[in-house]
Design an enzyme around this catalytic site. Structure first.
Site, PDB file in Angstrom:
ATOM      1  N   CYS A 163       0.748  -1.333  -0.051  1.00 26.03           N
ATOM      2  CA  CYS A 163       0.005   0.010   0.097  1.00 26.03           C
ATOM      3  C   CYS A 163       0.799   1.036  -0.002  1.00 26.03           C
ATOM      4  O   CYS A 163       2.059   1.080   0.004  1.00 26.03           O
ATOM      5  CB  CYS A 163      -0.788   0.126   1.185  1.00 26.03           C
ATOM      6  SG  CYS A 163      -1.897  -1.448   1.461  1.00 26.03           S
ATOM      7  N   ARG A 191      -4.943   1.286  -0.934  1.00 29.36           N
ATOM      8  CA  ARG A 191      -4.751   0.151  -0.540  1.00 29.36           C
ATOM      9  C   ARG A 191      -4.653  -0.787  -2.014  1.00 29.36           C
ATOM     10  O   ARG A 191      -5.382  -0.557  -2.753  1.00 29.36           O
ATOM     11  CB  ARG A 191      -5.857  -0.439   0.122  1.00 29.36           C
ATOM     12  CG  ARG A 191      -5.964  -1.956   0.477  1.00 29.36           C
ATOM     13  CD  ARG A 191      -7.377  -2.331   1.084  1.00 29.36           C
ATOM     14  NE  ARG A 191      -7.217  -3.726   1.798  1.00 29.36           N
ATOM     15  CZ  ARG A 191      -8.143  -4.434   1.881  1.00 29.36           C
ATOM     16  NH1 ARG A 191      -9.536  -4.095   1.474  1.00 29.36           N
ATOM     17  NH2 ARG A 191      -7.950  -5.818   2.457  1.00 29.36           N
ATOM     18  N   LEU A 192      -3.670  -1.585  -1.634  1.00 29.73           N
ATOM     19  CA  LEU A 192      -3.713  -2.846  -2.835  1.00 29.73           C
ATOM     20  C   LEU A 192      -3.933  -4.149  -1.975  1.00 29.73           C
ATOM     21  O   LEU A 192      -3.331  -4.665  -1.070  1.00 29.73           O
ATOM     22  CB  LEU A 192      -2.348  -3.126  -3.459  1.00 29.73           C
ATOM     23  CG  LEU A 192      -1.996  -4.289  -4.343  1.00 29.73           C
ATOM     24  CD1 LEU A 192      -2.629  -4.280  -5.489  1.00 29.73           C
ATOM     25  CD2 LEU A 192      -0.362  -4.470  -4.741  1.00 29.73           C
ATOM     26  N   ILE A 222      -4.450  -7.700  -0.639  1.00 32.58           N
ATOM     27  CA  ILE A 222      -3.849  -8.969  -0.794  1.00 32.58           C
ATOM     28  C   ILE A 222      -4.207 -10.043   0.419  1.00 32.58           C
ATOM     29  O   ILE A 222      -4.598 -11.082   0.038  1.00 32.58           O
ATOM     30  CB  ILE A 222      -2.189  -8.715  -0.259  1.00 32.58           C
ATOM     31  CG1 ILE A 222      -1.736  -7.470  -1.288  1.00 32.58           C
ATOM     32  CG2 ILE A 222      -1.392  -9.950  -0.368  1.00 32.58           C
ATOM     33  CD1 ILE A 222      -1.470  -8.001  -2.865  1.00 32.58           C
ATOM     34  N   ASN A 264       1.799  -0.047   5.426  1.00 29.05           N
ATOM     35  CA  ASN A 264       2.054  -0.551   4.140  1.00 29.05           C
ATOM     36  C   ASN A 264       3.132  -1.731   4.547  1.00 29.05           C
ATOM     37  O   ASN A 264       4.379  -1.756   5.231  1.00 29.05           O
ATOM     38  CB  ASN A 264       2.900   0.621   3.431  1.00 29.05           C
ATOM     39  CG  ASN A 264       3.750  -0.018   2.254  1.00 29.05           C
ATOM     40  OD1 ASN A 264       3.279  -0.924   1.541  1.00 29.05           O
ATOM     41  ND2 ASN A 264       4.872   0.677   2.012  1.00 29.05           N
ATOM     42  N   GLU A 324       3.437  -6.305   4.965  1.00 32.52           N
ATOM     43  CA  GLU A 324       3.196  -7.333   5.474  1.00 32.52           C
ATOM     44  C   GLU A 324       3.703  -8.034   6.773  1.00 32.52           C
ATOM     45  O   GLU A 324       4.887  -7.911   6.938  1.00 32.52           O
ATOM     46  CB  GLU A 324       3.144  -8.792   4.351  1.00 32.52           C
ATOM     47  CG  GLU A 324       2.502  -8.278   2.915  1.00 32.52           C
ATOM     48  CD  GLU A 324       1.115  -8.745   2.912  1.00 32.52           C
ATOM     49  OE1 GLU A 324       0.379  -9.060   3.928  1.00 32.52           O
ATOM     50  OE2 GLU A 324       0.554  -8.209   1.971  1.00 32.52           O
ATOM     51  N   ASP A 332      -3.790  -8.571   8.949  1.00 37.82           N
ATOM     52  CA  ASP A 332      -2.551  -8.356   9.719  1.00 37.82           C
ATOM     53  C   ASP A 332      -2.392  -7.110  10.356  1.00 37.82           C
ATOM     54  O   ASP A 332      -1.822  -6.707  11.493  1.00 37.82           O
ATOM     55  CB  ASP A 332      -1.189  -8.722   9.140  1.00 37.82           C
ATOM     56  CG  ASP A 332      -1.039  -7.906   7.526  1.00 37.82           C
ATOM     57  OD1 ASP A 332      -2.191  -7.517   7.220  1.00 37.82           O
ATOM     58  OD2 ASP A 332      -0.019  -7.963   7.020  1.00 37.82           O
ATOM     59  N   ILE A 352      12.498 -11.858 -17.953  1.00 39.92           N
ATOM     60  CA  ILE A 352      12.924 -11.050 -18.715  1.00 39.92           C
ATOM     61  C   ILE A 352      14.022 -11.851 -19.835  1.00 39.92           C
ATOM     62  O   ILE A 352      15.066 -12.111 -19.198  1.00 39.92           O
ATOM     63  CB  ILE A 352      13.223  -9.598 -18.291  1.00 39.92           C
ATOM     64  CG1 ILE A 352      12.347  -9.066 -17.665  1.00 39.92           C
ATOM     65  CG2 ILE A 352      13.940  -8.718 -19.382  1.00 39.92           C
ATOM     66  CD1 ILE A 352      11.099  -8.629 -18.739  1.00 39.92           C
ATOM     67  N   GLY A 397      14.364 -13.149  -5.381  1.00 39.09           N
ATOM     68  CA  GLY A 397      15.756 -13.645  -4.631  1.00 39.09           C
ATOM     69  C   GLY A 397      16.246 -12.534  -4.217  1.00 39.09           C
ATOM     70  O   GLY A 397      17.656 -12.522  -3.729  1.00 39.09           O
TER      71      GLY A 397
END
Length: 646
Positions: free
Chosen positions: A2, A50-51, A53, A75, A77, A100, A291, A364
């Site tokens: 977010c 907000r996104l 999830i 913002n 997790e 959360d 890519i 990664g």
């Protein structure tokens, strides 16, 4: 994932303008296109984009406690939230969502500022406690998520996930910090806690900031630091087993999602390891994104395909032209301050591709710092062995002279490129490592900047960033020391910044299992010989993953996520780089020696030197002036603000 923003009146309870708060919030719409919310009361405004999830139906923000005396915008997790909920329920808290975010509210009520010690995740949040008249801000341990703030002269405090939300307020002076300019041209980014603007700051990793109405502005306070104890001499087999267990746990936690999830797959060791672990934890095929480049020197797609075929992933690969340089202005607007890592271009593209298929992607990132993978680590350790053979008092004059007189020979075979080695031998370990990672090294910066600008910075060197961190490293192990420096500088200022802005530009959440702080802490207890052995970086990670990944993926030469800058600046970008570097915008600042800039461009384009990285750094600074300063102020004011630093 977010975007958060807000305004706090430190002096009283002035009525704040709802339109201003809305404008600040809307400036970060890309970070959270699903929903937006604000909280406004006398002297306080909080905004959230907000996104969605987790807890898609009831996880809206700002989010409150039972009597609405505590409010949070968040913002990131908290990966261990499901473990914390039963504990908080036993303490008498009542939950109204399954998110959360609500854990943060109740954890604050029970544990106060120490609540951050209980969180395992990536986060930046601001929490308002009306009863205590306190605003509490926190950033995760490794600064995966960003948090900017500014104290204004009128007593207002601003904060946001991106600098653009602070600029949208309209009250933040756009005076450029000359020390930030020095840091940028040395490192390619402005290091925490500084920003490009004098009055704005980044909250450092692993820090909190507690503000109380009616009290003077406080300073950030550290709640976490990494200690390289190196005290666990495990046998290799035992260490591999333990690492596999910890990696699986870290990946499992980051696969919790109520929206489509996948992974980046470059074909390198780190992303391939993450995908292999995901495949073992997922009943369905993993979505992977790569890519490919049309220039074989930069293309790793075939190695990504090997891993994708082995684990039968839903693999998506997109070809990117090696002349994909049209993103310069877009990137400048995304980053809000000068940022010179050219791998931001392919990172932007892979995020763009991933968002077509998933909302959450595992990466990664952090593997090189955690496991000891950078090639520069091997070179530094070789130099350290030589440095240890002679005292500094002898090395500094002898090799300093050799470093000054030996020609810079980028065109020559590596065996003849001794200038950098000589320069490194004349320095302490910290000085040498800073020198090795600098884009424009000290002699080049001295020639780049005008006398007026050098007087303005008063002898300050970006090397001070490294020295200050080294004083807190609490280790004399040469590999551990530079890992610590990278975790505090390059990982935070470059890697995490790049991934956050590129992913959020496409409303994509990226999670980094190799940056789990418990995993990082455990790795810091292992001897350096398990990380770098016989010139093999990431030794333990590669050994642990041998049953899961092909030899050619694990032990091939490292390529990196690069673009062909040298060729661009002698070919398709030849005129553009000359116009930017030698144009009126940079000249009008009075910061740069125009004759030296012309010398650098001419030397590169004639082929006598490779100045591609310094030229890209100058190009992106010019793009910052055009796209950030010029877009928010008039031309006359922009020039006045620029000249204020000299």
């Amino acid at each position: 994932m977010c975007g958060i923003t807000g305004i706090f009146d430190l002096r009283g309870q002035r009525e704040l303008d709802r339109g201003t708060l809305a404008r600040m919030n809307e400036s970060q719409h890309h970070r959270g296109p699903d929903e937006g919310g604000t909280h406004l009361e006398p002297g306080l405004g909080l905004g959230h984009r907000r996104l969605s999830i987790i807890d898609l139906s009831t996880g809206q923000q700002p989010l409150y406690n039972e009597d609405k005396s505590v409010c949070v915008v968040f913002n990131g997790e908290i990966y261990n939230y499901q473990e914390l909920i039963p504990e908080l329920l036993s303490l008498g808290h009542v939950f109204h969502t399954r998110s959360d975010t609500e854990v943060i509210v109740h954890a604050w009520e029970s544990w106060g500022e120490a609540c951050v010690q209980r969180f395992r995740g990536m986060f930046a949040f601001a929490l308002w406690d009306r009863n205590r008249q306190t605003l509490f801000l926190a950033r995760d341990r490794l600064a995966v998520k960003p948090l900017f703030y500014a104290h204004l002269a009128d007593g207002l405090f601003l904060f946001g996930s991106e600098l653009k939300s602070l600029l949208a307020h309209g009250g933040l002076p756009r005076e450029i910090d000359p020390l930030a300019v020095e840091e940028y041209f040395a490192l390619g980014y402005v290091a925490e806690p500084r920003t490009i603007f004098c009055q704005a700051r980044k909250l450092p990793p692993g820090h909190t900031l507690t503000l109380r109405r009616g009290q003077p502005p406080a300073e950030p306070k550290a709640y976490w630091d990494l200690r390289f104890s190196l005290h666990q001499p495990l046998a290799l087999e035992e260490a591999c087993d333990e690492l596999n267990k910890r990696l699986r746990e870290s990946v499992r936690l980051r696969m919790i999602s109520e929206v489509p999830l996948g992974a980046f797959l470059s074909g390198g060791v780190d992303s391939s390891a993450v995908v292999a672990l995901m495949a073992g934890l997922s009943p369905a095929p993993v979505n992977t994104c790569s890519i490919a480049f049309d220039d074989p020197a930069f293309d790793e797609a075939k190695f990504a395909r090997i891993v994708a075929d082995r684990y039968q992933t839903n693999h998506h690969c997109e070809m990117v032209a090696s002349d994909d340089f049209d993103l310069v202005d877009t990137l400048a607007r995304l980053y809000d301050e000068p940022y010179a890592d050219s791998s931001a271009i392919p990172t932007y593209r892979v995020c763009q591709l991933a968002r077509q298929h998933v909302t959450v992607a595992l990466s990664g990132d952090g593997g090189d710092e955690t496991f000891g993978g950078y090639r520069r680590y091997r070179l530094h350790m070789m130099e350290e062995r030589m440095r240890s053979a002679l005292p500094l008092a002898l090395r500094r004059p002898l090799f300093g002279l050799l470093g000054r007189v030996y020609p810079k020979a980028d065109w020559a075979p590596r065996v003849f490129r001794a200038k950098t080695t000589f320069e490194g031998m004349a320095r302490t370990a910290v000085e040498a490592y800073f020198h090795s990672v600098s884009i424009l090294r000290a002699p080049m910066r001295r020639q780049l900047f005008t006398d007026r600008f050098r007087r303005q910075i008063g002898g300050y060197s970006a090397e001070e960033v490294f020295r200050s961190h080294a004083q807190r490293a609490a280790t004399d192990d040469p590999l551990a020391l530079i890992q610590y420096l990278d975790l505090k500088t390059y990982l935070v200022g470059d890697i995490n910044t790049k991934v956050d802005r590129a992913s959020m530009a496409h409303s994509l959440e990226v999670r980094e299992p190799l940056m789990d702080h418990e995993l990082v802490e455990w790795m810091a207890t292992l001897p350096s010989a398990l990380k770098l052995r016989s010139q093999e970086g990431k030794f333990l990670l590669k050994k642990a993953m041998e049953p899961s990944l092909p030899y050619d993926v694990l032990y091939r030469p490292k390529m990196g996520f690069a673009v062909p800058l040298a060729r661009w600046f002698r070919g398709p970008l030849k005129e553009r780089i000359r116009q930017a570097v030698l144009g009126p915008r940079l000249a009008e600042t009075g910061w740069f020696d125009q004759a030296y800039l012309r010398q650098v461009v001419d030397a590169h384009q004639s082929g006598t030197a490779d100045h591609s990285a310094p030229l890209w750094t100058v190009l992106m600074f010019d793009a910052f002036l055009r796209n950030v300063l010029d877009s928010t102020t008039g031309p006359a004011e922009t020039r006045a603000n620029a000249n204020a630093v000299v």
